[in-house]
Scaffold this motif. Structure first.
Motif, PDB file in Angstrom:
ATOM      1  N   GLN A 135       5.575 -92.785   5.008  1.00  0.00           N
ATOM      2  CA  GLN A 135       6.427 -93.932   4.678  1.00  0.00           C
ATOM      3  C   GLN A 135       6.101 -95.152   5.538  1.00  0.00           C
ATOM      4  O   GLN A 135       6.089 -96.283   5.038  1.00  0.00           O
ATOM      5  CB  GLN A 135       7.907 -93.563   4.825  1.00  0.00           C
ATOM      6  CG  GLN A 135       8.835 -94.621   4.277  1.00  0.00           C
ATOM      7  CD  GLN A 135       8.577 -94.909   2.798  1.00  0.00           C
ATOM      8  OE1 GLN A 135       8.528 -93.999   1.976  1.00  0.00           O
ATOM      9  NE2 GLN A 135       8.389 -96.176   2.457  1.00  0.00           N
ATOM     10  N   ILE A 146       3.006 -96.710   4.072  1.00  0.00           N
ATOM     11  CA  ILE A 146       3.333 -97.386   2.808  1.00  0.00           C
ATOM     12  C   ILE A 146       4.070 -98.694   3.087  1.00  0.00           C
ATOM     13  O   ILE A 146       3.762 -99.737   2.495  1.00  0.00           O
ATOM     14  CB  ILE A 146       4.164 -96.454   1.888  1.00  0.00           C
ATOM     15  CG1 ILE A 146       3.327 -95.241   1.467  1.00  0.00           C
ATOM     16  CG2 ILE A 146       4.703 -97.202   0.680  1.00  0.00           C
ATOM     17  CD1 ILE A 146       2.004 -95.557   0.816  1.00  0.00           C
ATOM     18  N   ASP A 147       5.033 -98.648   4.007  1.00  0.00           N
ATOM     19  CA  ASP A 147       5.780 -99.867   4.363  1.00  0.00           C
ATOM     20  C   ASP A 147       4.845-100.947   4.891  1.00  0.00           C
ATOM     21  O   ASP A 147       5.010-102.128   4.574  1.00  0.00           O
ATOM     22  CB  ASP A 147       6.859 -99.560   5.403  1.00  0.00           C
ATOM     23  CG  ASP A 147       7.993 -98.722   4.847  1.00  0.00           C
ATOM     24  OD1 ASP A 147       8.098 -98.581   3.597  1.00  0.00           O
ATOM     25  OD2 ASP A 147       8.774 -98.185   5.660  1.00  0.00           O
ATOM     26  N   TYR A 188       1.582-101.370   4.196  1.00  0.00           N
ATOM     27  CA  TYR A 188       0.778-101.928   3.101  1.00  0.00           C
ATOM     28  C   TYR A 188       1.613-102.805   2.177  1.00  0.00           C
ATOM     29  O   TYR A 188       1.125-103.798   1.652  1.00  0.00           O
ATOM     30  CB  TYR A 188       0.056-100.821   2.328  1.00  0.00           C
ATOM     31  CG  TYR A 188      -1.131-100.290   3.094  1.00  0.00           C
ATOM     32  CD1 TYR A 188      -2.339-100.988   3.112  1.00  0.00           C
ATOM     33  CD2 TYR A 188      -1.045 -99.114   3.825  1.00  0.00           C
ATOM     34  CE1 TYR A 188      -3.424-100.518   3.832  1.00  0.00           C
ATOM     35  CE2 TYR A 188      -2.131 -98.640   4.545  1.00  0.00           C
ATOM     36  CZ  TYR A 188      -3.314 -99.346   4.548  1.00  0.00           C
ATOM     37  OH  TYR A 188      -4.385 -98.884   5.272  1.00  0.00           O
ATOM     38  N   LYS A 189       2.885-102.437   1.996  1.00  0.00           N
ATOM     39  CA  LYS A 189       3.782-103.286   1.205  1.00  0.00           C
ATOM     40  C   LYS A 189       4.013-104.621   1.910  1.00  0.00           C
ATOM     41  O   LYS A 189       4.022-105.674   1.280  1.00  0.00           O
ATOM     42  CB  LYS A 189       5.130-102.602   0.981  1.00  0.00           C
ATOM     43  CG  LYS A 189       5.123-101.554  -0.086  1.00  0.00           C
ATOM     44  CD  LYS A 189       6.517-100.941  -0.235  1.00  0.00           C
ATOM     45  CE  LYS A 189       6.514 -99.840  -1.267  1.00  0.00           C
ATOM     46  NZ  LYS A 189       7.814 -99.140  -1.335  1.00  0.00           N
ATOM     47  N   SER A 190       4.208-104.577   3.231  1.00  0.00           N
ATOM     48  CA  SER A 190       4.537-105.792   3.991  1.00  0.00           C
ATOM     49  C   SER A 190       3.399-106.800   4.008  1.00  0.00           C
ATOM     50  O   SER A 190       3.646-108.000   4.116  1.00  0.00           O
ATOM     51  CB  SER A 190       4.936-105.438   5.426  1.00  0.00           C
ATOM     52  OG  SER A 190       3.807-105.060   6.188  1.00  0.00           O
ATOM     53  N   GLY A 234       1.195-106.964   1.508  1.00  0.00           N
ATOM     54  CA  GLY A 234       0.824-107.228   0.116  1.00  0.00           C
ATOM     55  C   GLY A 234      -0.569-106.743  -0.233  1.00  0.00           C
ATOM     56  O   GLY A 234      -1.291-107.381  -0.997  1.00  0.00           O
ATOM     57  N   ASP A 274      -3.611-104.676  -1.882  1.00  0.00           N
ATOM     58  CA  ASP A 274      -3.921-104.041  -3.159  1.00  0.00           C
ATOM     59  C   ASP A 274      -4.351-102.577  -2.968  1.00  0.00           C
ATOM     60  O   ASP A 274      -4.609-101.874  -3.930  1.00  0.00           O
ATOM     61  CB  ASP A 274      -5.002-104.826  -3.897  1.00  0.00           C
ATOM     62  CG  ASP A 274      -6.302-104.933  -3.118  1.00  0.00           C
ATOM     63  OD1 ASP A 274      -6.301-104.659  -1.899  1.00  0.00           O
ATOM     64  OD2 ASP A 274      -7.325-105.297  -3.725  1.00  0.00           O
ATOM     65  N   LEU A 291      -2.393-100.321  -1.611  1.00  0.00           N
ATOM     66  CA  LEU A 291      -1.169 -99.524  -1.518  1.00  0.00           C
ATOM     67  C   LEU A 291      -1.208 -98.286  -2.405  1.00  0.00           C
ATOM     68  O   LEU A 291      -0.939 -97.175  -1.944  1.00  0.00           O
ATOM     69  CB  LEU A 291       0.048-100.386  -1.874  1.00  0.00           C
ATOM     70  CG  LEU A 291       1.388 -99.675  -1.956  1.00  0.00           C
ATOM     71  CD1 LEU A 291       1.769 -99.088  -0.604  1.00  0.00           C
ATOM     72  CD2 LEU A 291       2.458-100.627  -2.438  1.00  0.00           C
ATOM     73  N   SER A 292      -1.562 -98.433  -3.651  1.00  0.00           N
ATOM     74  CA  SER A 292      -1.541 -97.288  -4.567  1.00  0.00           C
ATOM     75  C   SER A 292      -2.581 -96.238  -4.174  1.00  0.00           C
ATOM     76  O   SER A 292      -2.333 -95.036  -4.297  1.00  0.00           O
ATOM     77  CB  SER A 292      -1.753 -97.734  -6.010  1.00  0.00           C
ATOM     78  OG  SER A 292      -3.023 -98.300  -6.173  1.00  0.00           O
ATOM     79  N   ASP A 310      -1.250 -94.389  -1.020  1.00  0.00           N
ATOM     80  CA  ASP A 310      -0.159 -93.513  -1.416  1.00  0.00           C
ATOM     81  C   ASP A 310      -0.685 -92.265  -2.120  1.00  0.00           C
ATOM     82  O   ASP A 310      -0.258 -91.145  -1.827  1.00  0.00           O
ATOM     83  CB  ASP A 310       0.822 -94.278  -2.312  1.00  0.00           C
ATOM     84  CG  ASP A 310       2.108 -93.517  -2.554  1.00  0.00           C
ATOM     85  OD1 ASP A 310       2.613 -92.872  -1.599  1.00  0.00           O
ATOM     86  OD2 ASP A 310       2.619 -93.559  -3.689  1.00  0.00           O
TER      87      ASP A 310
END
Length: 150
Positions: free
Chosen positions: A120, A123-124, A126-128, A130, A132, A134-135, A138
């Motif tokens: 997590q 993932i957080d 890579y989200k923060s 932005g 590409d 991320l997927s 995950d």
């Protein structure tokens, strides 16, 4: 090698020479002498116990050597590094995921929770930013996740 002999002589005289320990460790790693590099990192950690980067690097050496005892030690050192600095310590989070995957035969609820936490956090991150990626991250981490074996 001649270079390692020079560093060893230097360290016989100046045992607290952190740069010499680091150079010797790097030399051993380049020669794939991971046990010797690990000893150098033990000395570096003793000399600089608040440097979480050293804990991560030592854990990576233990992971590279392999075997359940070294994986368990690597798990501890990655955890120590994260206790010291959770922010921007992606190598330690990835390291935790990889070690816990290797220990999947010994999966416990605590190890699974620890894997989920590291997953997590990655993932957080890579989200923060932005990213590409991320997927992909995950998907790979989901494949590495250990499952309970009892």
């Amino acid at each position: 090698s001649a270079a390692s002999d020079v560093y060893k002589r230097q360290l016989e005289i100046f045992m607290s020479d952190i740069d010499a320990w680091q150079e010797l460790a790097d030399l051993y790693i380049s020669q794939q002498l991971y046990q010797y590099a690990g000893f150098c990192y033990e000395e570096l950690i003793l000399a600089s116990p608040d440097n979480y980067h050293l804990y991560v690097q030592y854990a990576e050496i233990l992971y590279t050597i392999g075997g359940s005892e070294n994986y368990n030690m690597a798990l501890r050192y990655y955890s120590y590094a994260l206790e010291m600095s959770e922010d921007n310590n992606l190598r330690a989070f990835y390291g935790l995921c990889l070690v816990l995957h290797q220990l999947k035969g010994f999966a416990s609820k605590d190890n699974i929770r620890l894997f989920d936490l590291a997953h997590q956090k990655l993932i957080d991150f890579y989200k923060s930013v932005g990213s590409d990626k991320l997927s992909i991250v995950d998907k790979v981490l989901k494949k590495l996740k250990p499952t309970e074996t009892f």
